[in-house]
Design a protein around this motif. Structure first.
Motif, PDB file in Angstrom:
ATOM      1  N   HIS A 121      63.776  61.150  12.908  1.00 37.59           N
ATOM      2  CA  HIS A 121      65.156  61.644  13.017  1.00 37.59           C
ATOM      3  C   HIS A 121      65.217  62.689  14.118  1.00 37.59           C
TER       4      HIS A 121
ATOM      5  N   HIS B  41      67.791  64.046  17.585  1.00 39.41           N
ATOM      6  CA  HIS B  41      68.969  63.903  18.463  1.00 39.41           C
ATOM      7  C   HIS B  41      68.515  64.157  19.898  1.00 39.41           C
TER       8      HIS B  41
ATOM      9  N   HIS C 232      74.655  60.738  16.079  1.00 40.40           N
ATOM     10  CA  HIS C 232      75.672  60.677  15.023  1.00 40.40           C
ATOM     11  C   HIS C 232      76.610  59.492  15.251  1.00 40.40           C
TER      12      HIS C 232
ATOM     13  N   GLU D 246      72.456  57.971  12.970  1.00 42.89           N
ATOM     14  CA  GLU D 246      72.714  58.760  11.758  1.00 42.89           C
ATOM     15  C   GLU D 246      74.171  58.484  11.369  1.00 42.89           C
TER      16      GLU D 246
END
Ligand SMILES: [Fe+2]
Length: 187
Positions: A6, A8, A43, A81
């Motif tokens: 995970h 970004h 996201h 996500e």
């Protein structure tokens, strides 16, 4: 070699890296910590962020090319996500959603206030599609904080959880420190 499931890391598409230079710095930091693979998890459906599967694929390939050009030995793979909402199954069918490296594992983000009432319906629908939900940072969800044993029951239904590494150190504040959830043993 570790896999970060995970991150970004993709530049300029959400609240993660703000530039390609920052992405590369993150990648270098990861390599120093023995991470060889990073799942990019932009996201989707949270606020203004709409990063669909196709755009993520393109950005991941551009990121890998950039890493190769600066000789950083790290591979970025696709992920997303996904903010939990009613339309997830429909958006999956229309190709907007993706999973970790197109596997069975789909990262879901719950609203921080708790667990939506229709969440069980979504889990049922995903189970029919043989998709394994992976809930991001449960330690920051008020529903789990209030009812810690619910983690066990979700786990028994086949749900997996993904804890933010910095929560182990209390970086998000004492309230969200992972020891808050330690009383629940899963697995
Ligand atoms: Fe995230």
């Amino acid at each position: 070699m570790l896999i970060d499931t995970h991150c970004h890391i993709l530049p300029n598409i959400d609240d993660g890296a703000g530039s390609l230079e920052e992405s590369i710095a993150m990648a270098k930091g990861a390599v120093l910590n023995d991470i060889g693979v990073i799942v990019a998890t932009p996201h989707y459906g949270k606020g203004k962020y709409v990063n669909d599967a196709k755009s993520i694929e393109l950005k991941v390939s551009q990121m890998n090319a950039a890493l190769e050009s600066v000789k950083v030995n790290l591979t970025v793979i696709t992920g997303q996500e996904i903010h939990v909402r009613k339309s997830i199954v429909e958006e999956l069918y229309t190709g907007k959603l993706t999973t970790i490296n197109q596997s069975r594992f789909m990262i879901l983000e719950l609203p921080s206030y708790g667990i939506p009432t229709n969440f069980h319906d979504l889990l049922y629908e995903l189970s029919i599609l043989q998709i394994v939900p992976v809930i991001a940072h449960p330690e920051r969800n008020f529903g789990f904080l209030k009812n810690k044993s619910s983690i066990r029951s979700f786990f028994d239904q086949g749900v997996l959880f993904q804890v933010t590494a910095s929560s182990l150190l209390g970086a998000h504040g004492r309230k969200y420190r992972i020891s808050q959830l330690n009383c629940v043993k899963v697995g």
